[in-house]
Design an enzyme around this catalytic site. Sequence first.
Site, PDB file in Angstrom:
ATOM      1  N   GLU A 285      -5.963  -5.573  -6.465  1.00 50.52           N
ATOM      2  CA  GLU A 285      -7.082  -4.847  -6.584  1.00 50.52           C
ATOM      3  C   GLU A 285      -6.801  -2.743  -7.357  1.00 50.52           C
ATOM      4  O   GLU A 285      -7.530  -2.445  -7.624  1.00 50.52           O
ATOM      5  CB  GLU A 285      -7.975  -3.829  -5.473  1.00 50.52           C
ATOM      6  CG  GLU A 285      -8.313  -5.957  -4.475  1.00 50.52           C
ATOM      7  CD  GLU A 285      -8.356  -4.546  -2.651  1.00 50.52           C
ATOM      8  OE1 GLU A 285      -9.166  -3.477  -2.519  1.00 50.52           O
ATOM      9  OE2 GLU A 285      -8.282  -5.990  -1.900  1.00 50.52           O
TER      10      GLU A 285
ATOM     11  N   TRP B  54     -10.430   2.334  -5.559  1.00 47.93           N
ATOM     12  CA  TRP B  54     -10.198   3.653  -3.995  1.00 47.93           C
ATOM     13  C   TRP B  54      -8.681   3.226  -4.111  1.00 47.93           C
ATOM     14  O   TRP B  54      -8.134   4.516  -3.390  1.00 47.93           O
ATOM     15  CB  TRP B  54     -10.665   2.257  -3.366  1.00 47.93           C
ATOM     16  CG  TRP B  54     -10.282   0.788  -3.441  1.00 47.93           C
ATOM     17  CD1 TRP B  54      -9.554   0.303  -3.046  1.00 47.93           C
ATOM     18  CD2 TRP B  54     -11.458   0.440  -3.627  1.00 47.93           C
ATOM     19  NE1 TRP B  54      -9.909  -1.272  -3.711  1.00 47.93           N
ATOM     20  CE2 TRP B  54     -11.267  -1.361  -4.802  1.00 47.93           C
ATOM     21  CE3 TRP B  54     -12.299   0.222  -4.863  1.00 47.93           C
ATOM     22  CZ2 TRP B  54     -11.521  -2.331  -5.131  1.00 47.93           C
ATOM     23  CZ3 TRP B  54     -12.911  -1.016  -5.980  1.00 47.93           C
ATOM     24  CH2 TRP B  54     -13.140  -2.470  -5.766  1.00 47.93           C
TER      25      TRP B  54
ATOM     26  N   HIS C 164       0.819  -1.367   0.601  1.00 47.14           N
ATOM     27  CA  HIS C 164       0.041  -0.481   0.145  1.00 47.14           C
ATOM     28  C   HIS C 164       1.189   1.411  -0.250  1.00 47.14           C
ATOM     29  O   HIS C 164       1.185   1.908   1.063  1.00 47.14           O
ATOM     30  CB  HIS C 164      -1.037  -0.363   1.493  1.00 47.14           C
ATOM     31  CG  HIS C 164      -2.536  -0.291   0.926  1.00 47.14           C
ATOM     32  ND1 HIS C 164      -1.823  -2.094   1.171  1.00 47.14           N
ATOM     33  CD2 HIS C 164      -3.415  -1.043   0.686  1.00 47.14           C
ATOM     34  CE1 HIS C 164      -3.114  -3.186   1.180  1.00 47.14           C
ATOM     35  NE2 HIS C 164      -4.364  -2.046   0.721  1.00 47.14           N
TER      36      HIS C 164
ATOM     37  N   GLU D 198      -7.340 -12.518  -0.855  1.00 48.88           N
ATOM     38  CA  GLU D 198      -7.475 -11.358   0.042  1.00 48.88           C
ATOM     39  C   GLU D 198      -9.568 -11.871  -0.185  1.00 48.88           C
ATOM     40  O   GLU D 198      -9.921 -11.666  -0.575  1.00 48.88           O
ATOM     41  CB  GLU D 198      -6.883 -10.257   0.247  1.00 48.88           C
ATOM     42  CG  GLU D 198      -7.674  -9.546   0.991  1.00 48.88           C
ATOM     43  CD  GLU D 198      -6.921  -7.610   0.888  1.00 48.88           C
ATOM     44  OE1 GLU D 198      -6.070  -7.336   0.726  1.00 48.88           O
ATOM     45  OE2 GLU D 198      -8.064  -6.928   0.864  1.00 48.88           O
TER      46      GLU D 198
ATOM     47  N   TRP E 134      -8.627 -10.157   6.336  1.00 49.15           N
ATOM     48  CA  TRP E 134      -7.303  -9.063   6.217  1.00 49.15           C
ATOM     49  C   TRP E 134      -7.278  -8.749   7.657  1.00 49.15           C
ATOM     50  O   TRP E 134      -7.022 -10.020   8.345  1.00 49.15           O
ATOM     51  CB  TRP E 134      -8.031  -7.896   6.195  1.00 49.15           C
ATOM     52  CG  TRP E 134      -7.497  -6.409   5.606  1.00 49.15           C
ATOM     53  CD1 TRP E 134      -7.569  -5.675   6.458  1.00 49.15           C
ATOM     54  CD2 TRP E 134      -6.015  -6.766   4.656  1.00 49.15           C
ATOM     55  NE1 TRP E 134      -6.343  -4.840   5.909  1.00 49.15           N
ATOM     56  CE2 TRP E 134      -5.388  -5.892   5.060  1.00 49.15           C
ATOM     57  CE3 TRP E 134      -5.248  -7.447   3.851  1.00 49.15           C
ATOM     58  CZ2 TRP E 134      -4.155  -4.531   4.476  1.00 49.15           C
ATOM     59  CZ3 TRP E 134      -4.007  -7.362   3.292  1.00 49.15           C
ATOM     60  CH2 TRP E 134      -3.702  -5.966   3.306  1.00 49.15           C
TER      61      TRP E 134
ATOM     62  N   TYR F 261     -14.524  -9.733  -1.121  1.00 46.87           N
ATOM     63  CA  TYR F 261     -14.966  -9.360   0.003  1.00 46.87           C
ATOM     64  C   TYR F 261     -16.857  -9.984  -0.443  1.00 46.87           C
ATOM     65  O   TYR F 261     -17.525  -9.549  -1.243  1.00 46.87           O
ATOM     66  CB  TYR F 261     -15.074  -7.961   0.794  1.00 46.87           C
ATOM     67  CG  TYR F 261     -13.691  -8.209   1.318  1.00 46.87           C
ATOM     68  CD1 TYR F 261     -13.560  -8.612   2.260  1.00 46.87           C
ATOM     69  CD2 TYR F 261     -12.559  -7.878  -0.151  1.00 46.87           C
ATOM     70  CE1 TYR F 261     -12.045  -8.401   2.947  1.00 46.87           C
ATOM     71  CE2 TYR F 261     -11.400  -8.138   1.052  1.00 46.87           C
ATOM     72  CZ  TYR F 261     -10.867  -7.981   1.886  1.00 46.87           C
ATOM     73  OH  TYR F 261      -9.989  -7.818   2.801  1.00 46.87           O
TER      74      TYR F 261
END
Length: 661
Positions: free
Chosen positions: A189, A194, A127, A299, A340, A262
């Site tokens: 992702e 985002w 990140h 994830e 996570w 998710y």
Amino acid sequence: MPASADTGQDGATSDEDQVPVLKLVDPQASPATRSLFRYLQESRGKRILFGHQHATTEFIAVTGNPVQSDVHNATGDFPAIFGWDTLSIEGKEKPGISGNIEASRERLIEKMKEAHKLGGIVALSTHFPNFATGGNFYDTSVGAVEHILPGGSKNAEFNAMLDHVAYVANHLKDENGELIPILFRPFHEQNGSWFWWGARLTKTSDYIALYRYTVEYLRDRAGVRNFLYVFSPNGPFAGDEKTYLATYPGDEYVDILGMDQYDNQDHPGTKGFLNGLARDLAMINRLADAKGKIAALAEFGYSPQGMKTRGNGDLAWFTKVLDAIKNDPDARRTAYMQTWANFSTNGNLFVPYKNAALLGDHELLPDFIAFYEDEYTAFAGDLSGVYDRKAEAAVKDPFLHIATPTAGTEVVDSAVIRARVLHAEPAEVTFAVRGLAEHQPMTLDADTGYYMAIWQPDKSRIGGNAIIEVKASLADGTVLEDAVEIPVGSGEPPVAELLHDFESSDEGWTINNDSGGIWNTAGAAGPEPSTDAASSGGSSLKADFQLGGGSFELARVGDVDLSGALALEARALVRLGESADAGNGVRAKLYVKTGDSWAWTDSGEKVLDEGGFLTLRFDLSNVGGLEAVRAIGLQILTDPDSKGTASIWLDEVTLYRPAAP
């Protein structure tokens, strides 16, 4: 889970003919790294390894155990995979120390070594901060990718961050001084909006260049030999390989085909989610088989916000997810699944806690224990022989690619052409602009490993496109080739051309097969101009449809020349009918159909919601045949577990072109 015998195959026999040859990103991968790949490959279909981010550095329940872990507290065992993020290297997450990157690196190395001693496998995600603004990974005010690629103003800063990552990798060694392997998952992702490297701000060609650059820097310049590289876009993909591979950097750069996915906190455990998850994992496993890779659920979680402390809608969620995976013959060959971190009980809870102060046991704890006790899941205590398997890395075929400029990047005044020739020593590397001149030599920059040249387009080419070709001639006579198409611009911002605003008519847009058929399985009706909603002006185009798993297309058929176009955008809004349930959401994708065969190319899916008009963007820089576009349109897809009716409004269909001379 009982500490039963490991179900993977034993280490390879002494017969060298039976030692597998693996197609790894790094042909010089360490012996333990090769063994880990083989172990994961052999465990597919027998066990699925469970992983947890920050398994020993973030927790809800505090115990008297020497190592704190909500997974261990709940089950008596540690996860098979221990995950951390580069935020720990920066000192922004535990075990790092704020403001001290050197100390943070050492502390992360120690926690990773601890995980290794506990029998686990180590994973590292990224990140990274927005290098262009100084903001964090959520800063999407400015796209940073073009600034950190070679030639960008922030390339040196990005390299410095990669050097910190390489330091951790190169100093992570066991008691015998052997490198400990890491599952490295950069820039995940990427098909979402985002993160600053996401699809809204990053051209597909730039993302591919970024992933390739990251691998090449760590492997070829920093000498990292203990990474398995994980590709992990965000699902769902409706089982569609093309959507999944839209940002794929190529087999040369990926060891593990992963995905992030998710569930929904308000509607967890629906058949739509479970079936969709299994369908996507099955598709990824088939791709892994074809490519010699490993498949993973890199994830996952109860929802992006995790679980509630109480009042969760599905108390058997973990076992339902496991059953969905293991009951599908392809999905069950997923090597591992990682959830996570337990950062807090307020929006960041992913593993149920046991006997936490003031909280007691989490209501999903019994189900998580059942998940652990299932013979198909593997935790740290179930692993053996992970690093003692014999395996060789295949010799890599010579490979050439153009690093800059990337497809669709506007060239103004001049372009620096950079090309990499991998796994070979070329005798000559040249470039040319297709149809203009003879090939010119390129010069090797020994510091970066790029063959370089400068091209200055004639001003008469402004407003058009050019195709840059690079050729590498090898000593054995083999010729490698790569090409990239780029617009030649004036330096002015792209010109927005409003194609359709539906202020007075449907402007030729129709529903494909509005009487039903394979292109309209959602019972769609319309479309017609509507004043009920508009993203600008007073009107938009409205269509009504049925939920429940069908799809349809809003299309405008007609020959049009979109040569040189940079992107297609549209604005869309969905509203549900009374008592309707959208399941995992209504999805939409822009598309073009080109050529005599009406070849389909699309933007990839985006989930629409009722909060307002969302922008759908289709990067056209990698789309061929734009000189003969037969149709443009919007495909709408519904979730199989959805029900009721809904309506969609389409507005502001806009084309972006380079600025005119």
